[in-house]
Motif scaffolding. Structure first.
Motif, short mmCIF file in Angstrom:
data_model
loop_
_atom_site.label_atom_id
_atom_site.label_comp_id
_atom_site.label_asym_id
_atom_site.label_seq_id
_atom_site.Cartn_x
_atom_site.Cartn_y
_atom_site.Cartn_z
N ASP A 1 39.65 32.10 -8.08
CA ASP A 1 39.22 33.44 -7.53
C ASP A 1 39.93 34.70 -8.36
OD1 ASP A 1 37.24 32.20 -5.78
OD2 ASP A 1 38.30 32.59 -4.13
N ALA A 2 41.34 34.43 -8.39
CA ALA A 2 42.13 34.99 -9.20
C ALA A 2 41.93 35.10 -10.63
CB ALA A 2 43.47 35.44 -8.58
N ARG A 3 41.24 34.10 -11.29
CA ARG A 3 41.18 34.00 -12.58
C ARG A 3 42.67 33.41 -13.17
NH1 ARG A 3 36.31 34.15 -14.48
NH2 ARG A 3 37.03 34.34 -16.44
N ASN A 4 43.43 33.03 -12.42
CA ASN A 4 44.81 32.60 -12.79
C ASN A 4 45.10 31.36 -13.40
OD1 ASN A 4 47.60 32.26 -12.80
ND2 ASN A 4 48.02 33.32 -11.01
N VAL A 5 44.76 31.17 -14.41
CA VAL A 5 44.89 29.75 -15.30
C VAL A 5 46.28 29.25 -15.00
CG1 VAL A 5 44.80 28.93 -17.52
CG2 VAL A 5 42.91 30.52 -16.91
N GLY A 6 47.41 30.30 -15.13
CA GLY A 6 48.72 29.71 -15.17
C GLY A 6 49.21 28.97 -13.78
N GLU A 7 48.48 29.67 -12.90
CA GLU A 7 48.55 29.01 -11.44
C GLU A 7 47.99 27.86 -11.31
OE1 GLU A 7 49.50 27.90 -7.42
OE2 GLU A 7 50.62 29.35 -8.95
N LEU A 8 46.62 27.69 -11.90
CA LEU A 8 46.20 26.33 -11.87
C LEU A 8 46.47 25.45 -12.82
CD1 LEU A 8 42.26 27.73 -12.52
CD2 LEU A 8 43.11 26.53 -10.48
N MET A 9 47.15 25.80 -13.99
CA MET A 9 47.91 24.95 -14.65
C MET A 9 49.03 24.20 -13.93
SD MET A 9 47.73 26.41 -18.55
CE MET A 9 46.73 25.20 -19.62
N ALA A 10 49.78 25.27 -13.24
CA ALA A 10 51.07 24.60 -12.47
C ALA A 10 50.74 23.71 -11.42
CB ALA A 10 51.92 25.93 -11.82
N LEU A 11 49.50 24.02 -10.67
CA LEU A 11 48.95 23.16 -9.72
C LEU A 11 48.61 21.85 -10.08
CD1 LEU A 11 48.46 22.65 -6.71
CD2 LEU A 11 46.41 24.08 -7.20
N HIS A 12 47.96 21.85 -11.57
CA HIS A 12 47.60 20.55 -12.17
C HIS A 12 48.82 19.90 -12.11
CE1 HIS A 12 45.82 17.95 -15.12
NE2 HIS A 12 44.67 18.13 -14.29
N LEU B 1 43.43 12.98 -4.85
CA LEU B 1 44.11 13.61 -5.89
C LEU B 1 43.52 13.69 -7.41
CD1 LEU B 1 47.85 12.31 -4.93
CD2 LEU B 1 46.70 14.57 -4.70
N GLU B 2 42.91 12.50 -7.63
CA GLU B 2 42.11 12.59 -8.82
C GLU B 2 41.14 13.61 -8.81
OE1 GLU B 2 40.98 8.94 -10.51
OE2 GLU B 2 43.04 8.54 -11.30
N ARG B 3 40.36 13.63 -7.74
CA ARG B 3 39.11 14.79 -7.50
C ARG B 3 39.95 16.25 -7.62
NH1 ARG B 3 37.39 10.84 -3.82
NH2 ARG B 3 38.23 12.09 -2.12
N VAL B 4 40.87 16.50 -6.91
CA VAL B 4 41.06 17.76 -7.00
C VAL B 4 41.91 17.93 -8.46
CG1 VAL B 4 42.91 19.31 -6.09
CG2 VAL B 4 41.94 17.89 -4.57
N ALA B 5 42.37 17.09 -9.08
CA ALA B 5 42.85 17.44 -10.41
C ALA B 5 41.65 17.47 -11.32
CB ALA B 5 43.50 16.10 -10.93
N GLY B 6 40.51 16.87 -11.23
CA GLY B 6 39.42 17.11 -11.88
C GLY B 6 38.73 18.54 -11.89
N GLU B 7 38.72 18.95 -10.57
CA GLU B 7 38.36 20.16 -10.03
C GLU B 7 39.28 21.23 -10.70
OE1 GLU B 7 36.21 23.50 -8.78
OE2 GLU B 7 35.74 21.45 -8.82
N ILE B 8 40.51 21.15 -10.87
CA ILE B 8 41.40 22.13 -11.50
C ILE B 8 41.08 21.98 -13.13
CG2 ILE B 8 43.65 22.48 -12.03
CD1 ILE B 8 44.62 21.20 -9.20
N SER B 9 40.90 21.01 -13.57
CA SER B 9 40.50 20.90 -15.09
C SER B 9 39.16 21.61 -15.27
CB SER B 9 40.48 19.52 -15.31
OG SER B 9 41.68 19.00 -15.39
N ARG B 10 38.29 21.60 -14.39
CA ARG B 10 36.97 22.13 -14.78
C ARG B 10 37.09 23.71 -14.44
NH1 ARG B 10 35.43 17.45 -12.18
NH2 ARG B 10 35.47 18.24 -10.17
N GLN B 11 38.04 24.11 -13.27
CA GLN B 11 38.08 25.48 -13.45
C GLN B 11 38.83 26.31 -14.59
OE1 GLN B 11 36.83 27.59 -11.06
NE2 GLN B 11 36.21 25.85 -9.54
N ILE B 12 39.97 25.54 -14.85
CA ILE B 12 40.73 25.89 -16.35
C ILE B 12 39.61 25.94 -17.36
CG2 ILE B 12 42.36 25.29 -17.78
CD1 ILE B 12 44.02 23.88 -15.59
N GLU B 13 38.83 25.14 -17.57
CA GLU B 13 37.98 25.15 -18.64
C GLU B 13 37.01 26.32 -18.47
OE1 GLU B 13 34.29 22.28 -20.37
OE2 GLU B 13 36.46 21.36 -19.94
N ARG B 14 36.46 26.59 -17.40
CA ARG B 14 35.56 27.50 -16.92
C ARG B 14 36.07 28.77 -17.37
NH1 ARG B 14 34.58 31.20 -12.99
NH2 ARG B 14 36.33 30.21 -11.70
#
Length: 175
Positions: free
Chosen positions: A112-123, A159-172
């Motif tokens: 929601d915050a469009r924070n790619v850095g946070e998504l990458m750290a979470l990934h 964990l794999e599903r959440v990591a996949g969701e994070i990857s999709r969000q980063i790509e988006r």
């Protein structure tokens, strides 16, 4: 050649355990493929071509299963008569359920915050968690603790599903 009904481990003459020498798997796969590749049967009759294709397909399926740690664990458990039951058995330890909710909230907030850095750290955090859980899974499976291993597999699937969701969000967000 083994029977086409043999286990994936038997097909490649490997011990039926989770800890696997991936180089030995690769070598065994190439050996089997060299024996059954359909090109070797180009001049053969239709029945022989069909059998070669079945063997090649079987070898590919077995190789793909055994080289993927999560698929290998699920397969090994199935050989032991344990159904991981990922779709119908969603019960997990409360601490993991709480962690799931936290991760999902963090993904949603960062997206929601469009924070790619946070998504990458979470990934990265999830990948580190996966590595630790795969080590635990290996010990459980190699020691015959099948029911705890089945729960560990279900957790790793999450964990794999959440990591996949994070990857999709980063790509988006990066496009």
């Amino acid at each position: 050649m083994s029977s086409i009904q043999d286990s994936h481990f038997d097909l490649f003459h490997l011990p039926a355990r989770y800890s696997l020498d991936l180089d030995a798997l690769e070598h065994a796969y190439r050996t089997v493929q060299a024996q059954v590749h359909p090109d070797r049967f180009a001049a053969a009759g239709e029945a022989q071509k069909r059998v070669a294709m079945q063997w090649a397909t079987r070898a590919n399926e077995a190789y793909q299963t055994l080289r993927d740690p999560l698929k290998r664990a699920t397969y090994l458990l199935s050989l032991r008569g344990v159904d991981v039951g990922a779709s119908e058995n969603t019960s997990m330890e409360p601490a993991f359920l709480m962690q799931q909710m936290e991760w999902r909230e963090r993904v949603e907030d960062a997206a929601d915050a469009r924070n790619v850095g946070e998504l990458m750290a979470l990934h990265q955090e999830l990948r580190d968690e996966e590595r630790a859980r795969f080590d635990r899974l290996s010990a459980l499976l190699d020691n015959g603790a099948d029911q705890p291993a089945a729960e560990a597999v279900r957790q790793l699937m999450f964990l794999e599903r959440v990591a996949g969701e994070i990857s999709r969000q980063i790509e988006r967000l990066e496009h």
